[in-house]
Design a protein around this motif. Structure first.
Motif, PDB file in Angstrom:
ATOM      1  N   ASP A 247       0.831  -1.201   0.000  1.00  0.00           N
ATOM      2  CA  ASP A 247       0.000   0.000   0.000  1.00  0.00           C
ATOM      3  C   ASP A 247       0.869   1.256   0.000  1.00  0.00           C
ATOM      4  N   GLN A 248       0.461   2.253  -0.762  1.00  0.00           N
ATOM      5  CA  GLN A 248       1.155   3.530  -0.817  1.00  0.00           C
ATOM      6  C   GLN A 248       0.142   4.656  -0.672  1.00  0.00           C
ATOM      7  N   TYR A 249       0.572   5.751  -0.061  1.00  0.00           N
ATOM      8  CA  TYR A 249      -0.308   6.895   0.158  1.00  0.00           C
ATOM      9  C   TYR A 249      -0.058   7.982  -0.882  1.00  0.00           C
ATOM     10  N   LEU A 250      -1.138   8.585  -1.355  1.00  0.00           N
ATOM     11  CA  LEU A 250      -1.104   9.871  -2.042  1.00  0.00           C
ATOM     12  C   LEU A 250      -2.282  10.643  -1.461  1.00  0.00           C
ATOM     13  N   ALA A 251      -2.104  11.063  -0.221  1.00  0.00           N
ATOM     14  CA  ALA A 251      -3.225  11.599   0.550  1.00  0.00           C
ATOM     15  C   ALA A 251      -2.789  12.799   1.379  1.00  0.00           C
ATOM     16  N   LEU A 252      -3.610  13.836   1.329  1.00  0.00           N
ATOM     17  CA  LEU A 252      -3.438  14.990   2.200  1.00  0.00           C
ATOM     18  C   LEU A 252      -4.365  14.845   3.399  1.00  0.00           C
ATOM     19  N   LEU A 253      -3.899  15.226   4.569  1.00  0.00           N
ATOM     20  CA  LEU A 253      -4.730  15.331   5.758  1.00  0.00           C
ATOM     21  C   LEU A 253      -4.379  16.642   6.458  1.00  0.00           C
TER      22      LEU A 253
END
Length: 291
Positions: A247-253
């Motif tokens: 799994d890889q993230y391309l996410a803003l929080l």
């Protein structure tokens, strides 16, 4: 035409685009709002609040001198290297005239951060041309005095007429597979949330870096499948694309204290909004052009 100086003047670069025009409609009742447009759209040509502007050939200085904006919102993507020069010119204008610069940046500034979601204040790092370009633009903006700029990074922007939604619909119409990324974890927002958050930042005169994104995340393939389900698209053609076994993230929080409660939203609410599934309307009416 010399603009009225009784209320703040806002210039939206990219005012005819998906993001820019939505911002124009949101802010126009409260401010003097001007926008730029490209192309031959008669509607924009007849609207005296819009000025034709193409980064590759037109002079931005003359537009700034005409409008004398108190706030410039950069809501379009200019080609390299013209976009770099235009941003430098805008930064110079804001510094010389004590004007405010707001830049709508891109999630791709974090596309090399794969193990975790990304928060404001963290170091940007990208391995893509798009991401490195937006990092360069952000650096120009951040050279301004801190009270003169705000950077709003956007996660994936959805909406019933958003470009990504149109792409999904066109894929269905043309019976071509929709690319999904099963190992990619994303956050998302809607155009409605973007304009609400930008309006809030302007009213509160907030400065610095903000992320406009859902408070939680979802796998990309689940997101696309859920959109198709809510649009009542049965058995969509899906093409799984793998760039990694993990799994890889391309996410803003965002940090917990960055937004007031009424501006917090979940990715589930994004799905409801972008498919209009919260409205009691027969699904077939929402599928115009899909059958």
């Amino acid at each position: 035409m010399k603009p009225d100086t009784s209320t703040p003047r806002i210039l939206i670069l990219g005012g005819s685009g998906f993001l820019g025009h939505s911002l124009y409609k949101e802010l126009q009742p409260f401010f003097q709002v001007y926008g730029t447009f490209t192309g031959e759209d008669i509607g924009f040509q007849r609207n005296q609040a819009f000025i034709t502007y193409d980064t590759t050939r037109d002079d931005l200085t003359s537009i700034l001198e005409l409008i004398e904006p108190d706030l410039v919102i950069v809501a379009h993507r200019s080609p390299y290297p013209q976009g770099i020069e235009a941003m430098k010119l805008l930064a110079h204008y804001c510094r010389e005239h004590n004007a405010f610069l707001m830049f709508l940046s891109h999630i791709m500034v974090f596309d090399a951060v794969k193990k975790f979601p990304s928060y404001p204040g963290e170091r940007t790092i990208s391995e893509s041309q798009t991401g490195r370009y937006f990092i360069a633009l952000e650096k120009i903006v951040q050279e301004l005095p801190s009270q003169l700029y705000c950077i709003a990074r956007l996660s994936m922007v959805l909406g019933f007429n958003a470009p990504i939604m149109q792409l999904i619909k066109q894929s269905i119409i043309n019976r071509v597979p929709i690319d999904v990324f099963p190992n990619l974890i994303v956050s998302a927002t809607t155009i409605t949330q973007v304009v609400r958050h930008i309006h809030y930042l302007i009213n509160k005169r907030h400065v610095g870096v903000y992320h406009i994104a859902s408070s939680n995340v979802m796998h990309h393939n689940d997101l696309i499948q859920e959109i198709c389900h809510k649009l009542n698209i049965k058995d969509p053609k899906i093409k799984n694309v793998y760039h990694s076994n993990d799994d890889q993230y391309l996410a803003l929080l965002s940090r917990a204290d960055h937004w007031p409660g009424f501006l917090e939203f979940s990715i589930e609410s994004v799905l409801e909004s972008c498919t209009l599934s919260h409205i009691s309307t027969p699904k077939t009416l929402l599928q115009i052009g899909l059958n």
